[in-house]
Design an enzyme around this catalytic site. Structure first.
Site, PDB file in Angstrom:
ATOM      1  N   ASP A 248     134.873 111.914  42.149  1.00 42.21           N
ATOM      2  CA  ASP A 248     134.866 111.915  40.677  1.00 42.21           C
ATOM      3  C   ASP A 248     135.940 112.034  39.847  1.00 42.21           C
ATOM      4  OD1 ASP A 248     132.096 111.807  40.646  1.00 42.21           O
ATOM      5  OD2 ASP A 248     131.683 113.847  39.829  1.00 42.21           O
TER       6      ASP A 248
ATOM      7  N   LYS B  66     132.659 108.531  35.814  1.00 44.46           N
ATOM      8  CA  LYS B  66     132.051 109.603  34.874  1.00 44.46           C
ATOM      9  C   LYS B  66     133.067 110.400  34.276  1.00 44.46           C
ATOM     10  CE  LYS B  66     127.509 111.045  36.372  1.00 44.46           C
ATOM     11  NZ  LYS B  66     126.985 112.049  36.809  1.00 44.46           N
TER      12      LYS B  66
ATOM     13  N   MET C 162     132.182 121.242  28.771  1.00 50.85           N
ATOM     14  CA  MET C 162     131.673 120.007  28.053  1.00 50.85           C
ATOM     15  C   MET C 162     131.492 120.546  26.688  1.00 50.85           C
ATOM     16  SD  MET C 162     129.109 118.356  30.682  1.00 50.85           S
ATOM     17  CE  MET C 162     128.365 119.976  31.345  1.00 50.85           C
TER      18      MET C 162
HETATM   19  N1  SAH Z   1     131.357 120.766  38.385  1.00 42.37           N
HETATM   20  C1  SAH Z   1     132.369 121.263  37.593  1.00 42.37           C
HETATM   21  C2  SAH Z   1     131.948 121.042  36.061  1.00 42.37           C
HETATM   22  C3  SAH Z   1     131.786 119.363  35.696  1.00 42.37           C
HETATM   23  S1  SAH Z   1     131.096 119.224  33.959  1.00 42.37           S
HETATM   24  C4  SAH Z   1     132.954 122.653  37.572  1.00 42.37           C
HETATM   25  O1  SAH Z   1     132.196 123.315  38.589  1.00 42.37           O
HETATM   26  O2  SAH Z   1     133.938 122.839  37.088  1.00 42.37           O
HETATM   27  C5  SAH Z   1     132.601 118.765  33.396  1.00 42.37           C
HETATM   28  C6  SAH Z   1     133.277 119.840  32.428  1.00 42.37           C
HETATM   29  O3  SAH Z   1     133.934 120.653  33.273  1.00 42.37           O
HETATM   30  C7  SAH Z   1     134.305 119.240  31.514  1.00 42.37           C
HETATM   31  O4  SAH Z   1     133.812 118.732  30.435  1.00 42.37           O
HETATM   32  C8  SAH Z   1     135.178 120.517  31.228  1.00 42.37           C
HETATM   33  O5  SAH Z   1     134.465 121.410  30.415  1.00 42.37           O
HETATM   34  C9  SAH Z   1     135.048 121.309  32.626  1.00 42.37           C
HETATM   35  N2  SAH Z   1     136.114 121.039  33.220  1.00 42.37           N
HETATM   36  C10 SAH Z   1     136.199 120.743  34.698  1.00 42.37           C
HETATM   37  N3  SAH Z   1     137.264 120.698  35.116  1.00 42.37           N
HETATM   38  C11 SAH Z   1     138.267 121.453  34.017  1.00 42.37           C
HETATM   39  C12 SAH Z   1     139.432 121.636  34.152  1.00 42.37           C
HETATM   40  N4  SAH Z   1     140.344 121.367  35.106  1.00 42.37           N
HETATM   41  N5  SAH Z   1     139.977 122.229  32.982  1.00 42.37           N
HETATM   42  C13 SAH Z   1     139.158 122.462  31.979  1.00 42.37           C
HETATM   43  N6  SAH Z   1     137.767 122.121  31.853  1.00 42.37           N
HETATM   44  C14 SAH Z   1     137.409 121.399  33.015  1.00 42.37           C
END
Ligand code: SAH
Length: 508
Positions: free
Chosen positions: A37, A59, A175
């Site tokens: 991803d 995505k 998000m």
């Molecule tokens: N499965 C992922 C989340 C996916 S949804 C998890 O467990 O982290 C995608 C959202 O995750 C983004 O819009 C953001 O809000 C957050 N996100 C993912 N990686 C991030 C990062 N390194 N820093 C800040 N927000 C992050």
């Protein structure tokens, strides 16, 4: 029996490539297909076999999806059915707003076997790396992970805003940047104190991390002014106030500094690792590649009568590496080196020797060719036979001063410097002024770097305007100065740790 395919759904962690689990990394190293991803750090792909099939599933929130969820599901099914080991690599934890559940339901439908490996979710990383303990006995004993993707105003909202606003201590929104105005308004409307502190953390746990703090009442404004865009997390709750005390990651000496490390391909890692440990974001620019000499004759002949030499001198870890590789290719090992005493120009070279089981007999006070010459001359070299395995092209000060001192010096080329093409991403980073500092660790890194850029004096000056320059020692610095560069940083100890220390001190 036909080989059976299998899918491993693996959490890649939040960004820092070292935050993948040991299990995730091991399974990745066995993958035949990797479907990854946008949020999974690309550096992790290096753990997979080089000949694996790599598929970017895209995505990225807000922009056009590279593959639809149906297409991704289908790919997983197809590759597994073809008997392949498939790793589905997802940012953070696959089950936290990651659609991991949906993908596994699909695999079940097709009877495909799978396993799932959790990951460090970004909420956890954002809190940790922004200095916010997500729970704390003095402040709260509950935390909620909530999607901010859903428009809070909509009638059929699946989030119980009335209960969430005051029912949970810490609330983390994934998000949530686009809907931040309605998220904070909604929490306030349902009874949360407008002065509740809020942190917004972008690209948590990476060198690009940025974070801002405000209150429910003003965070929208703060985020707009700081121009924070996704991916970012919104952390709401009193625990955010602990950041003033605990914020550690962003306070490391080189946090936010972008450093171009010019080194030979073989050697960049130690310097890069040390700089990154201090918070820097490094771009590796290979300016030198090392290759075998065209003719091994001089070394082979010297090795044949190695016992005749009084001294064997090593002036770089590369010389050590290539020397021993040749020795091994000839069927020998370090026992062949009985006879001559062995000298190393500096600590790194001595360490390389030690890794071959050899403790250097001599280490000069000053870690330069001049320093080594001085140390040997002070012992007297009249009539001594000295072997110097080194680069095909190198400065002649060491052999010359030894010869003047009456020694018989044999030079045996064990490697040569060749010039790789300048990576396009480096030139672009320089043009976009995305480099704060360039490090040079030898004269040839300077000359090769300048040659690779292929610019006139004025163009070079404008490309490098504002960029700081660090040189490992006086010779390298002199070469840089001669090329028209202003050297800002030069360590007292001419070693990689010395250089790192000087850089940290400069920026602190
Ligand atoms: N499965 C992922 C989340 C996916 S949804 C998890 O467990 O982290 C995608 C959202 O995750 C983004 O819009 C953001 O809000 C957050 N996100 C993912 N990686 C991030 C990062 N390194 N820093 C800040 N927000 C992050």
């Amino acid at each position: 029996m036909e080989k059976k395919g299998k899918v491993y759904l693996i959490g890649a962690g939040p960004g820092d490539p070292e935050l993948i689990t040991v299990k995730g990394k091991r399974l990745l190293s066995q993958a035949e297909v990797v479907v990854y991803d946008y949020l999974a750090n690309k550096k992790l792909l290096a753990h997979a076999p080089k000949d694996a099939i790599f598929i970017y599933a895209g995505k990225k929130g807000g922009s056009t999806h590279t593959h639809s969820q149906d297409e991704i599901n289908q790919m997983l099914v197809d590759h597994a059915r073809a008997g392949r080991i498939v790793v589905r690599l997802k940012g953070g934890d696959p089950f936290i707003f990651g659609r991991g559940g949906e993908e596994l339901e699909e695999l079940v439908r097709y009877g495909i076997s799978f396993e799932a490996v959790p990951g460090v979710t970004s909420a956890s990383a954002a809190a940790t790396y922004a200095g916010v303990p997500i729970t704390h006995r003095r402040f709260t004993s509950s935390v909620a992970f909530v999607t901010g993707h859903e428009e809070p105003g909509k009638a059929e909202s699946r989030i119980a805003w009335d209960k969430l606003a005051t029912g949970v201590g810490t609330i983390v929104f994934y998000m949530g940047i686009k809907n931040l105005p309605s998220i904070s308004a909604n929490l306030i409307r349902h009874g949360r104190d407008p002065q509740t502190p809020v942190a917004v953390v972008r690209w948590a746990s990476t060198p690009e991390q940025r974070s801002v703090v405000g209150t429910l009442a003003n965070i929208t404004e703060v985020v707009r002014e700081a121009q924070i865009t996704p991916p970012a997390l919104v952390v709401v709750g009193e625990v955010v106030s602990l950041r003033d005390t605990i914020n550690w990651y962003e306070q490391r000496p080189l946090f936010g500094k972008r450093i171009l490390v010019t080194r030979s391909r073989e050697q960049a890692s130690e310097l890069v690792q040390s700089l990154e440990d201090l918070g820097a974001a490094c771009l590796e620019g290979a300016t030198i590649a090392l290759e075998d000499p065209e003719d091994w004759g001089p070394l082979d002949q010297a090795l044949a009568r190695i016992a005749d030499y009084h001294w064997l001198l090593f002036t770089s870890p590369n010389a050590v590496a290539f020397f021993f590789r040749r020795l091994a290719a000839l069927g020998g090992d370090s026992r062949r080196l009985q006879g001559p005493r062995i000298a190393a120009v500096g600590t790194a070279t001595a360490a390389s020797l030690l890794s071959h089981g050899i403790r250097a007999d001599l280490l000069p006070e000053k870690f330069t060719a001049e320093g080594l010459a001085e140390a040997l001359l002070s012992q007297g070299v009249q009539g001594r036979k000295i072997l110097l395995p080194r680069a095909l092209k190198a400065r002649d000060v060491l052999p010359q001063s030894l010869q003047q001192g009456g020694a018989e010096v044999d030079i045996a080329p064990v490697y040569r410097n060749v010039r790789p093409a300048m990576a396009a991403d480096i030139r672009q980073a320089l043009e976009e002024k995305k480099i704060d500092l360039i490090t040079f660790t030898s004269s040839s890194t300077v000359t090769n770097f300048i040659d690779l850029l292929g610019l006139g004096t004025e163009e070079l000056a404008s490309l490098l305007a504002g960029v700081k320059i660090a040189a490992i020692g006086p010779i390298t610095a002199a070469t840089a100065a001669k090329a028209g560069l202003t050297v800002d940083i030069q360590p007292a100890t001419h070693t990689i740790p010395g250089l790192v220390e000087a850089i940290a001190a400069y920026f602190s």
